[in-house]
Design a protein around this motif. Structure first.
Motif, PDB file in Angstrom:
ATOM      1  N   ARG A  76      -1.362  -9.564  -4.824  1.00  0.00           N
ATOM      2  CA  ARG A  76      -1.677  -8.203  -4.387  1.00  0.00           C
ATOM      3  C   ARG A  76      -0.460  -7.481  -3.799  1.00  0.00           C
ATOM      4  NH1 ARG A  76      -5.112  -7.376  -0.299  1.00  0.00           N
ATOM      5  NH2 ARG A  76      -4.656  -9.356   0.759  1.00  0.00           N
ATOM      6  N   PHE A  77       0.399  -8.221  -3.109  1.00  0.00           N
ATOM      7  CA  PHE A  77       1.568  -7.634  -2.451  1.00  0.00           C
ATOM      8  C   PHE A  77       2.835  -8.057  -3.188  1.00  0.00           C
ATOM      9  CE2 PHE A  77      -0.181  -7.283   2.176  1.00  0.00           C
ATOM     10  CZ  PHE A  77      -1.306  -6.635   1.694  1.00  0.00           C
ATOM     11  N   SER A 134       2.728   1.564   0.299  1.00  0.00           N
ATOM     12  CA  SER A 134       4.057   0.980   0.176  1.00  0.00           C
ATOM     13  C   SER A 134       4.791   1.145   1.493  1.00  0.00           C
ATOM     14  CB  SER A 134       4.842   1.663  -0.946  1.00  0.00           C
ATOM     15  OG  SER A 134       6.132   1.090  -1.066  1.00  0.00           O
ATOM     16  N   GLN A 142       5.112  -3.520  -1.401  1.00  0.00           N
ATOM     17  CA  GLN A 142       4.073  -2.815  -2.140  1.00  0.00           C
ATOM     18  C   GLN A 142       2.772  -3.567  -1.954  1.00  0.00           C
ATOM     19  OE1 GLN A 142       4.130   0.120  -3.835  1.00  0.00           O
ATOM     20  NE2 GLN A 142       1.915  -0.159  -4.091  1.00  0.00           N
ATOM     21  N   MET A 143       1.778  -2.873  -1.443  1.00  0.00           N
ATOM     22  CA  MET A 143       0.499  -3.498  -1.145  1.00  0.00           C
ATOM     23  C   MET A 143      -0.583  -2.863  -2.002  1.00  0.00           C
ATOM     24  SD  MET A 143       0.813  -3.758   3.009  1.00  0.00           S
ATOM     25  CE  MET A 143       0.774  -1.995   3.232  1.00  0.00           C
ATOM     26  N   ASN A 144      -1.175  -3.647  -2.875  1.00  0.00           N
ATOM     27  CA  ASN A 144      -2.241  -3.179  -3.752  1.00  0.00           C
ATOM     28  C   ASN A 144      -3.539  -3.900  -3.429  1.00  0.00           C
ATOM     29  OD1 ASN A 144      -0.340  -1.568  -5.147  1.00  0.00           O
ATOM     30  ND2 ASN A 144       0.154  -3.259  -6.531  1.00  0.00           N
ATOM     31  N   SER A 145      -4.627  -3.361  -3.909  1.00  0.00           N
ATOM     32  CA  SER A 145      -5.956  -3.966  -3.710  1.00  0.00           C
ATOM     33  C   SER A 145      -6.178  -4.328  -2.252  1.00  0.00           C
ATOM     34  CB  SER A 145      -6.105  -5.211  -4.603  1.00  0.00           C
ATOM     35  OG  SER A 145      -5.921  -4.891  -5.958  1.00  0.00           O
ATOM     36  N   LEU A 146      -5.887  -3.386  -1.385  1.00  0.00           N
ATOM     37  CA  LEU A 146      -5.963  -3.650   0.051  1.00  0.00           C
ATOM     38  C   LEU A 146      -7.390  -3.948   0.483  1.00  0.00           C
ATOM     39  CD1 LEU A 146      -3.359  -1.046   1.189  1.00  0.00           C
ATOM     40  CD2 LEU A 146      -3.317  -3.463   1.815  1.00  0.00           C
ATOM     41  N   SER A 175      -3.823   1.420  -2.223  1.00  0.00           N
ATOM     42  CA  SER A 175      -2.463   0.898  -2.171  1.00  0.00           C
ATOM     43  C   SER A 175      -1.638   1.633  -1.124  1.00  0.00           C
ATOM     44  CB  SER A 175      -1.775   1.058  -3.529  1.00  0.00           C
ATOM     45  OG  SER A 175      -2.437   0.320  -4.538  1.00  0.00           O
TER      46      SER A 175
END
Length: 128
Positions: free
Chosen positions: A67-68, A19, A82-86, A17
């Protein structure tokens, strides 16, 4: 005149992740429609997420849905992504953009030519 200053990019492993933050000067976030774009080498700039001036409406590209998350904090006068599971395909330069809404504060904007103000960009690299 509005100046946008981004921060938060970097190198992360796939699944991780990050941010991103964008702080406008000259206007408060509550007076701006804002968005995040990205551009990978050799590719066109594309919309990632957008937020209406009212803060009520959001847009996400299909590739980042779930995801975002785009959000803003009025007290800190900052826009976030917020960026997850990139994924490796998320690797790009990310740009914050802003504009004043024309008529409807609930409108968001997904075309880059509709934005007047741009940040300098921050690099996001996702390793596999």
């Amino acid at each position: 005149q509005v100046q946008l200053v981004e921060s938060g990019g970097g190198l992360v492993q796939a699944g991780g992740s990050l941010s991103l933050s964008c702080a406008p000067s000259g206007r408060t976030v509550s007076r701006l429609a804002m968005g995040w774009f990205r551009q990978a080498p050799g590719k066109e700039r594309e919309i990632v997420a957008a937020l209406s001036q009212s803060g009520y409406n959001t847009y996400y590209a299909d590739s980042v849905k779930g995801r975002f998350t785009i959000s803003r904090d009025g007290d800190k006068n900052t826009l976030y992504l917020q960026m997850n599971s990139l994924k490796p395909e998320d690797t790009a330069d990310y740009f914050c953009a802003a504009r004043l809404s024309d008529y409807n504060a609930d409108d968001y904007y997904t075309d880059h030519w509709l934005y007047r103000y741009w940040g300098q960009g921050t690099q996001v690299t996702v390793s596999s």
